[in-house]
Scaffold this motif. Structure first.
Motif, PDB file in Angstrom:
ATOM      1  N   VAL A  73       0.996  -1.012   0.047  1.00 19.90           N
ATOM      2  CA  VAL A  73       0.039  -0.005  -0.218  1.00 19.90           C
ATOM      3  C   VAL A  73       1.083   1.175   0.017  1.00 19.90           C
TER       4      VAL A  73
ATOM      5  N   MET B  56      -6.091   2.516  -3.736  1.00 19.36           N
ATOM      6  CA  MET B  56      -5.532   1.518  -2.791  1.00 19.36           C
ATOM      7  C   MET B  56      -4.066   2.293  -2.316  1.00 19.36           C
ATOM      8  N   THR B 106     -10.403  -6.794   0.640  1.00 22.29           N
ATOM      9  CA  THR B 106     -10.466  -6.015  -0.575  1.00 22.29           C
ATOM     10  C   THR B 106     -10.448  -6.963  -1.704  1.00 22.29           C
ATOM     11  N   ARG B 114      -8.317  -1.501   2.652  1.00 19.32           N
ATOM     12  CA  ARG B 114      -6.825  -1.618   1.991  1.00 19.32           C
ATOM     13  C   ARG B 114      -6.283  -3.129   2.365  1.00 19.32           C
TER      14      ARG B 114
END
Lengths: 317, 281
Positions: A73, B56, B106, B114
């Motif tokens: 991420v 994301m 997700t 996330r």
């Protein structure tokens, strides 16, 4: 028959280290994590050249898998490094939930897989990791055969978007595939053409299969050796094309027959074209201490074992 | 004192969403969800710096990771009412073919989520990774995470807690929902964790306590303090004392509603205690 020779032996983990170092220079998004096994995983060059992109986690593999998931991420491509046992069984749920189910672009790089870890014994010799990893939806499973192929695989998985399990080993083994080869995930490499038996081998067993094919050739048996570095996704077409010629197959892997390459191949045969199959694999057992060569002999994972299984499977045709 | 009326109104509506979601499918976790309603509302509408829409990678915005995924109802309601996806979709909670799975994921591409969570103890590691990615990207935004108190019984947390201070992850605010309860009863009875403030401080974290974790003003004040302590070489822990089942009289002071849905009569009573403010989905 095409024969293979080698001039040098090297460990496949060094191929990983070399690939990782190259990625450090070519792909700024690649980051590396290690759980206190930097030397064993040959990560030093990457770390020397990219200290800010390396994360020493300490002896905490569960935390490492979670941190790797989190690093994606933000666009990073994390490569985790530890032994195969600690890369899989120890952290299965972390991989399952935080990486596989979450679809994270993490590369789980696992050294010292299988019996050839040697003297440390069964606590460290995982023979179940291919099964554990291939059962996870979306996980790619790769087990390259030598230094050059492991380096090529390391470079290739950085280009694949999604979780990958890359399995390699500790001992020095012959280098017999080309330097700078192109690595195609999910595509076998046919090593020899043959007509009597197909030998599909992965990892350290590919060289043993080539040695076996030489001995078989001298006895008048023509073996087609297939180097199957990717266990998932499996190159079903190539397997079926080969058995259409040979009518029987031996699978060879440094892994338990339960959950390994052999069972994946069996499914392809059962669904498409049932032919006799023999398994070169460990027989639902743990390993033990010993030298790699002694262990591979005792547990039936060398060229002698492949020769025996090849003859046995031909007799069943 | 800031005017928090709009946050109070939103909290009541989120409570209604939670109750109606779990009632409809007769499953889910209302207790912890209700206990954290004020925290979620304050976090998403006042505390976090968020970008429009959902990406994301979350570059240039604060991020949130929910580790105790079973309180998905409060998460989904907050996300929907913050505009991540249509509020109507709350109707599909836990139904087949829904993006609103029992535990957040997700996998179905629900905007706002996330990481998958549900199997406990994994979220702090993930939040640390995201915080380290922010540092690599020279992104000054913060990473927030939420954890149950019972969840701290999972060992991976302590690997993460040790790591975060050793590696000076000072762009992370991890909040622990101290409601003192878990499935089998009081945390003190199931597996007492002792003095969590002392434990976090012993691991070299900065600790901020919010004694009234169901009071919006107290949350805003405490989280502002937590934020002011980031960037100083230490991770920040917020110990948020909440009441499981808050806002519904018969769901408070008990662990019974950890994972149980109200029946028709109970729902009617619970909704009566929380009159509609912003419109039901």
């Amino acid at each position: 028959m095409k024969t293979y020779t080698y001039t040098e032996k090297k460990d496949t983990r060094s191929g990983f280290g070399a690939g990782l170092a190259e990625l450090g220079r070519t792909n700024p998004n690649v980051v590396a994590l290690c759980a206190d096994l930097v030397g064993s995983l040959k990560m030093n060059q990457f770390i020397d050249e990219n200290p800010e992109r390396f994360f020493q986690i300490g002896i905490a593999e569960a935390n490492m898998m979670g941190i790797a998931a989190g690093l994606t991420v933000g666009g990073k491509i994390p490569f985790t490094g530890t032994f195969a046992n600690f890369s899989t069984g120890r952290v299965y749920d972390q991989i399952r939930q935080s990486i596989a189910y979450s679809g994270k672009n993490v590369k789980i790089c696992a050294s010292h897989a299988g019996l050839t870890l040697g003297e440390d014994g069964a606590t460290h010799q995982i023979l179940e990791d291919i099964g554990l990893m291939k059962m996870l939806p979306g996980m790619v499973v790769i087990n390259p055969c030598d230094y050059n192929q492991t380096k090529a695989a390391t470079l290739a998985i950085a280009e694949h978007n999604g979780p990958v399990y890359l399995r390699f080993g500790r001992p020095s083994v012959p280098i017999f595939t080309p330097e700078g080869q192109k690595f195609e995930i999910g595509k076998v490499i046919k090593m020899t053409e043959g007509s009597d038996v197909t030998i599909v081998a992965t990892g350290h067993l590919v060289w043993e299969a080539l040695e076996a094919s030489k001995a078989l050739f001298e006895e008048g048996i023509s073996a087609e050796v297939i180097n199957i570095h990717t266990i998932k996704p499996l190159d079903e077409e190539a397997i079926l094309a080969s058995i259409a010629k040979t009518g029987c197959i031996v699978t060879a892997e440094e892994h338990n027959y339960l959950g390994g390459l052999g069972e994946s191949v069996s499914r392809v045969l059962a669904l498409n074209s049932p032919v006799p199959q023999e398994f070169v694999a460990t027989n639902d057992t743990f390993g033990e201490s010993g030298t790699p060569a002694q262990l591979m002999d005792k547990y039936g994972l060398n060229s002698d074992a492949i020769i025996k299984k090849a003859k046995a499977v031909i007799a069943r045709k | 004192m800031p005017n928090t009326q709009h946050l109070e109104d939103l909290t009541v509506q989120v409570r209604r969403d939670i109750l109606r979601m779990v009632h409809k499918v007769n499953s889910g976790h209302p207790g912890g969800s209700l206990g954290c309603a004020e925290f979620f509302v304050a976090l998403y509408n006042e505390i976090m710096d968020r970008n429009e829409g959902f990406d994301m990678d979350g570059i240039g915005e604060d991020l949130f990771f929910l580790s105790n995924g079973h309180i998905s109802p409060v998460y989904y309601s907050t996300l929907a009412r913050a505009g991540y996806f249509p509020v109507d979709e709350l109707n599909t909670f836990r139904l087949i073919n829904s993006r609103l799975q029992g535990h957040p994921t997700t996998h179905e591409g629900l905007p706002g989520i996330r990481i998958a969570s549900g199997s406990l103890g994994q979220g702090m590691s993930v939040a640390i990774g995201a915080a380290q990615a922010k540092k690599l990207n020279n992104d000054n935004h913060l990473v927030y995470s939420l954890h149950g108190d019972g969840e701290l019984q999972e060992g991976q947390n302590w690997e993460a807690i040790m790591y975060a201070s050793a590696k000076k992850i000072d762009n992370l605010i991890s909040t622990v929902d101290l409601n003192g309860k878990q499935i089998d009863g009081a945390t003190d009875d199931v597996l007492a964790m002792g003095d969590l403030k002392a434990k976090f401080e012993a691991f070299d974290w900065t600790v901020v306590e919010i004694k009234d974790g169901n009071n919006i003003a107290a949350i805003l004040k405490g989280m502002a303090e937590a934020k002011s302590k980031t960037g100083q070489g230490k991770p920040v822990c917020v110990l948020l004392e909440t009441m499981m089942g808050n806002g519904v009289d018969f769901m408070m002071h008990t662990h019974a509603w950890h994972g149980k849905a109200p029946n028709d009569e109970q729902l009617a009573s619970a909704l009566n205690q929380n009159p509609e403010t912003l419109g039901d989905y």
